[in-house]
Design an enzyme around this catalytic site. Structure first.
Site, PDB file in Angstrom:
ATOM      1  N   ASP A 171       7.074  17.377   0.097  1.00 15.82           N
ATOM      2  CA  ASP A 171       7.948  16.701  -0.853  1.00 15.82           C
ATOM      3  C   ASP A 171       8.185  17.655  -2.021  1.00 15.82           C
ATOM      4  O   ASP A 171       7.496  17.613  -3.023  1.00 15.82           O
ATOM      5  CB  ASP A 171       7.288  15.398  -1.315  1.00 15.82           C
ATOM      6  CG  ASP A 171       8.219  14.574  -2.183  1.00 15.82           C
ATOM      7  OD1 ASP A 171       9.418  14.895  -2.239  1.00 15.82           O
ATOM      8  OD2 ASP A 171       7.741  13.615  -2.813  1.00 15.82           O
TER       9      ASP A 171
ATOM     10  N   LYS B  12      -4.712  10.530 -14.142  1.00 19.46           N
ATOM     11  CA  LYS B  12      -3.931  10.052 -12.994  1.00 19.46           C
ATOM     12  C   LYS B  12      -4.641   8.861 -12.372  1.00 19.46           C
ATOM     13  O   LYS B  12      -5.837   8.926 -12.084  1.00 19.46           O
ATOM     14  CB  LYS B  12      -3.786  11.159 -11.951  1.00 19.46           C
ATOM     15  CG  LYS B  12      -2.371  11.582 -11.715  1.00 19.46           C
ATOM     16  CD  LYS B  12      -2.243  12.529 -10.550  1.00 19.46           C
ATOM     17  CE  LYS B  12      -1.074  13.467 -10.796  1.00 19.46           C
ATOM     18  NZ  LYS B  12      -0.712  14.256  -9.618  1.00 19.46           N
TER      19      LYS B  12
ATOM     20  N   GLY C 295       5.230   7.582 -10.248  1.00 22.59           N
ATOM     21  CA  GLY C 295       5.981   7.769  -9.012  1.00 22.59           C
ATOM     22  C   GLY C 295       5.637   6.669  -8.042  1.00 22.59           C
ATOM     23  O   GLY C 295       5.100   5.628  -8.432  1.00 22.59           O
TER      24      GLY C 295
ATOM     25  N   THR D 190       3.310   6.491  -5.972  1.00 22.14           N
ATOM     26  CA  THR D 190       1.883   6.303  -5.745  1.00 22.14           C
ATOM     27  C   THR D 190       1.063   6.261  -7.023  1.00 22.14           C
ATOM     28  O   THR D 190       0.133   5.479  -7.141  1.00 22.14           O
ATOM     29  CB  THR D 190       1.356   7.476  -4.881  1.00 22.14           C
ATOM     30  OG1 THR D 190       2.294   7.720  -3.838  1.00 22.14           O
ATOM     31  CG2 THR D 190      -0.001   7.165  -4.304  1.00 22.14           C
ATOM     32  N   LYS D 191       1.408   7.125  -7.966  1.00 26.39           N
ATOM     33  CA  LYS D 191       0.510   7.356  -9.085  1.00 26.39           C
ATOM     34  C   LYS D 191       1.155   7.104 -10.443  1.00 26.39           C
ATOM     35  O   LYS D 191       2.365   7.191 -10.596  1.00 26.39           O
ATOM     36  CB  LYS D 191      -0.013   8.805  -9.018  1.00 26.39           C
ATOM     37  CG  LYS D 191      -0.951   9.036  -7.862  1.00 26.39           C
ATOM     38  CD  LYS D 191      -1.054  10.491  -7.495  1.00 26.39           C
ATOM     39  CE  LYS D 191       0.087  10.910  -6.609  1.00 26.39           C
ATOM     40  NZ  LYS D 191       0.142  12.351  -6.387  1.00 26.39           N
TER      41      LYS D 191
ATOM     42  N   VAL E 223       0.628   8.399 -14.462  1.00 20.07           N
ATOM     43  CA  VAL E 223      -0.030   9.448 -15.242  1.00 20.07           C
ATOM     44  C   VAL E 223       0.115   9.116 -16.721  1.00 20.07           C
ATOM     45  O   VAL E 223       1.224   8.893 -17.202  1.00 20.07           O
ATOM     46  CB  VAL E 223       0.585  10.831 -14.942  1.00 20.07           C
ATOM     47  CG1 VAL E 223      -0.125  11.919 -15.729  1.00 20.07           C
ATOM     48  CG2 VAL E 223       0.515  11.131 -13.452  1.00 20.07           C
TER      49      VAL E 223
ATOM     50  N   GLY F 257       4.303   9.938 -16.836  1.00 14.03           N
ATOM     51  CA  GLY F 257       5.175   9.851 -15.678  1.00 14.03           C
ATOM     52  C   GLY F 257       4.595   8.907 -14.655  1.00 14.03           C
ATOM     53  O   GLY F 257       3.435   8.518 -14.744  1.00 14.03           O
TER      54      GLY F 257
HETATM   55  N1  ATP Z   1      -0.937  16.799 -15.658  1.00 17.12           N
HETATM   56  C1  ATP Z   1       0.210  16.204 -15.969  1.00 17.12           C
HETATM   57  N2  ATP Z   1       0.705  16.311 -17.214  1.00 17.12           N
HETATM   58  C2  ATP Z   1       1.881  15.717 -17.536  1.00 17.12           C
HETATM   59  N3  ATP Z   1       2.616  14.990 -16.691  1.00 17.12           N
HETATM   60  C3  ATP Z   1       2.181  14.832 -15.441  1.00 17.12           C
HETATM   61  C4  ATP Z   1       0.963  15.431 -15.007  1.00 17.12           C
HETATM   62  N4  ATP Z   1       0.796  15.110 -13.712  1.00 17.12           N
HETATM   63  C5  ATP Z   1       1.855  14.363 -13.350  1.00 17.12           C
HETATM   64  N5  ATP Z   1       2.690  14.178 -14.383  1.00 17.12           N
HETATM   65  C6  ATP Z   1       3.946  13.397 -14.360  1.00 17.12           C
HETATM   66  O1  ATP Z   1       3.714  12.179 -13.680  1.00 17.12           O
HETATM   67  C7  ATP Z   1       4.641  12.006 -12.606  1.00 17.12           C
HETATM   68  C8  ATP Z   1       3.972  11.276 -11.452  1.00 17.12           C
HETATM   69  O2  ATP Z   1       2.902  12.026 -10.931  1.00 17.12           O
HETATM   70  P1  ATP Z   1       2.816  12.335  -9.369  1.00 17.12           P
HETATM   71  O3  ATP Z   1       4.020  13.146  -8.963  1.00 17.12           O
HETATM   72  O4  ATP Z   1       1.505  12.921  -9.048  1.00 17.12           O
HETATM   73  O5  ATP Z   1       2.918  10.834  -8.784  1.00 17.12           O
HETATM   74  P2  ATP Z   1       3.549  10.346  -7.417  1.00 17.12           P
HETATM   75  O6  ATP Z   1       3.351   8.889  -7.359  1.00 17.12           O
HETATM   76  O7  ATP Z   1       3.029  11.187  -6.281  1.00 17.12           O
HETATM   77  O8  ATP Z   1       5.083  10.700  -7.636  1.00 17.12           O
HETATM   78  P3  ATP Z   1       6.234  10.842  -6.534  1.00 17.12           P
HETATM   79  O9  ATP Z   1       6.577   9.466  -6.093  1.00 17.12           O
HETATM   80  O10 ATP Z   1       7.319  11.504  -7.323  1.00 17.12           O
HETATM   81  O11 ATP Z   1       5.704  11.723  -5.445  1.00 17.12           O
HETATM   82  C9  ATP Z   1       5.111  13.419 -12.266  1.00 17.12           C
HETATM   83  O12 ATP Z   1       6.419  13.409 -11.784  1.00 17.12           O
HETATM   84  C10 ATP Z   1       5.010  14.161 -13.586  1.00 17.12           C
HETATM   85  O13 ATP Z   1       6.224  14.050 -14.301  1.00 17.12           O
END
Ligand code: ATP
Ligand code: NAG
Ligand code: NAG
Ligand code: NAG
Ligand code: NAG
Length: 488
Positions: free
Chosen positions: A265, A150, A131, A133-134, A136, A129
């Site tokens: 969020d 991550k 988003g 910021t991150k 994964v 996944g």
């Molecule tokens: N431990 C994990 N195992 C499987 N999938 C994961 C895990 N951690 C995160 N993900 C997937 O990766 C995606 C992105 O991770 P995360 O939400 O931490 O990033 P983000 O950049 O903060 O996202 P957002 O913009 O949605 O806030 C999550 O929506 C989830 O589907």
């Protein structure tokens, strides 16, 4: 009349021409000026950008400092140092190398064990996944252990917006990586069965060598991103589990080591499941702050379809604001979709009560958890089935230690199996009740398999070829349909 009109038109024309020529010369001047002074202004501009970015970096570091305390629990030397730092002038407090040492140094107080060395021979399998910021990725460590890694999402909005604003990819990577580091510290402090497990991390500073500053990899237990659409098609028991897990998490967050934590969020995509258990994975946007207030009017919670006003306490903070925000978000993003639909008949009044008290914010998280645990207890004990009379089984012949083969299946919804009709039941009576309500059903098998609540999986059929010995299961056949023993 006509004369003055013409004069006015002429005047307007002259004024317009003058304006246009002024504009052209100013553009020319601006152009030549900017080439003449280009390097001076560029430098100034870049320096200003750098200062602005530095300011943001400092702000992020400041945000993280209060989270550092757990490192110090058993190392009193460090504890004193941290308190000492926070009293100093900010610029020296936030001195780079010192700060990095505190956050990233591999002190004994680190509870997560895996470091850069565990990533030496890692195989990234696929993206799980991403988003703002991150990013994964799914990976297998050298020993074959599956994990989720991550990282900073280089293609994410956070990164690209920062680079656009500050023109400094390296500085931006560092800025964005603070969100990852903050999340890591939060994962360390907020350990709970419904928070994703932190297994370790590798950061540039710790890694040393060729690893760049701002490169952080967080090693997490691997989950499956929550798919709301899929979840909607699963049996009520599994949907209830997600809601119960969420309430258990919110109960923990309401009195966490960091105080009452609010998820700012709050979306299904911040969660994953690990073997059916719900876990929060995105912690970079949470608040443990209390909201200061003078009157109740300062304590409003605004949502799309509802506004609430909470009491302003005598201490001058909004009472339970984080807790209440979490509850309403749980109601609107999870409960409304997952809970009422196909709830067991004996439990609908309790489910309705939860829907009303959470949707109206009439119950706190303790009361909400109690209501959920009561439903679980009733469901597990089968007490909600009291009205099913034992005589319901009179129409069935039971064959113990048997299962069936050569089955003619029919489908039902929502089934645990795609091919047939596989449902969870408390006992044979409940299975008989279900079989009676399906026109195609002529027999059912209580298998030895159980669901997460301990209920039995039962397979419902229209007919079967023959019985086969199976110590773990029992076959019930409608008396009118008992197969005749083979004639040959
Ligand atoms: N431990 C994990 N195992 C499987 N999938 C994961 C895990 N951690 C995160 N993900 C997937 O990766 C995606 C992105 O991770 P995360 O939400 O931490 O990033 P983000 O950049 O903060 O996202 P957002 O913009 O949605 O806030 C999550 O929506 C989830 O589907
Ligand atoms: C800026 O311009 C001056 C001359 O106009 C030149 O000597 C100097 O090297 C330039 N500086 C940079 C960083 O380009
Ligand atoms: C909630 O409050 C805002 C601001 O006062 C207002 O604009 C909005 O209409 C309210 N929404 C509802 C659903 O009452
Ligand atoms: C809760 O119940 C009241 C009274 O029956 C009803 O008016 C209200 O709409 C319900 N609220 C929700 C969120 O279900
Ligand atoms: C909620 O329950 C916890 C214990 O689980 C208790 O410490 C706390 O005081 C309770 N809060 C309220 C408001 O009842």
């Amino acid at each position: 009349m006509g004369h003055s009109l013409r004069a006015a038109a002429l005047l307007a024309f002259v004024v317009l021409s003058v304006l246009v020529s002024l504009l052209i010369t100013s553009v020319k001047q601006f152009g030549s000026g900017s080439t003449r002074f280009s390097n001076a202004t560029d430098e100034e501009e870049l320096a200003a950008l750098r200062r602005a970015l530095d300011l943001q970096l400092r702000e992020r570091r400041k945000e993280i400092l209060p989270l550092l305390q757990p490192y110090d629990e058993n190392k009193d030397g460090v504890l004193k140092e941290v308190h000492h730092f926070s009293e100093l002038d900010q610029n020296s407090v936030l001195d780079f190398s010192l700060w990095n040492e505190v956050t990233l140094g591999s002190g004994k107080a680190h509870r997560d064990r895996m470091g850069c060395e565990s990533l030496m021979d890692v195989r990234a399998v696929e993206v799980l996944g991403s988003g703002y910021t991150k990013l994964v990725v799914k990976a297998n460590l050298a020993g074959g252990q599956p994990v989720a890694l991550k990282l900073v999402n280089e293609q994410g909005i956070d990164m690209s917006k920062c680079v656009e604003d500050f023109k400094d990819p390296q500085g931006c990577r560092e800025l964005v990586s603070y969100k990852l580091q903050k999340e890591m510290l939060l994962l360390q402090r907020l350990r709970h069965p419904n928070v994703i497990k932190l297994k370790g991390h590798c950061s540039g500073v710790q890694g040393g060598g060729g690893v760049e500053k701002g490169r952080v990899t967080v090693i997490l237990e691997q989950g499956t991103p929550l798919q709301m659409i899929q979840l909607l098609q699963t049996p009520w028991e599994d949907r209830f589990r997600v809601c119960l897990d969420l309430v258990r998490l919110l109960h923990f967050l309401s009195q966490s080591p960091l105080g009452s934590v609010g998820l700012l969020d709050f979306q299904p995509r911040q969660f994953v499941t690990v073997s059916g258990q719900l876990k929060l994975t995105d912690l970079d946007d949470i608040s443990a702050e209390e909201t200061a207030c003078r009157t109740d009017a300062d304590c409003t919670l605004q949502f799309l379809h509802r506004n609430f006003t909470l009491p302003c306490s005598s201490r001058g903070v909004c009472e339970d604001l984080n807790e209440k925000r979490n509850i309403y978000n749980a109601y609107r993003f999870f409960f409304t979709y997952l809970l009422p639909h196909q709830a067991p008949p004996g439990l609908t009044h309790l489910v309705d009560h939860i829907m009303n008290t959470t949707g109206e914010l009439k119950a706190n998280i303790n009361q909400t958890l109690e209501a959920f645990e009561q439903i679980l207890l009733l469901y597990k004990s089968g007490l909600h089935l009291d009205n099913l009379h034992p005589s319901i089984l009179r129409d069935y012949t039971v064959m113990r230690d048997m299962s069936t083969s050569g089955n003619v299946e029919y489908r039902c919804w929502p089934s645990y199996s795609q091919q047939g009709c596989l449902l969870s039941v408390h006992n044979a009576r409940e299975a008989a009740y279900i079989c009676n309500s399906h026109s195609q059903c002529n027999s059912f098998t209580l298998t030895g398999q159980k669901t997460w609540t301990g209920r039995f999986l039962a397979s419902f059929r229209s007919s079967f070829g023959h019985l086969v010995p199976d110590g773990a299961s029992e076959v019930y056949v409608k008396k009118s349909k008992v197969p005749q023993p083979p004639s040959s």
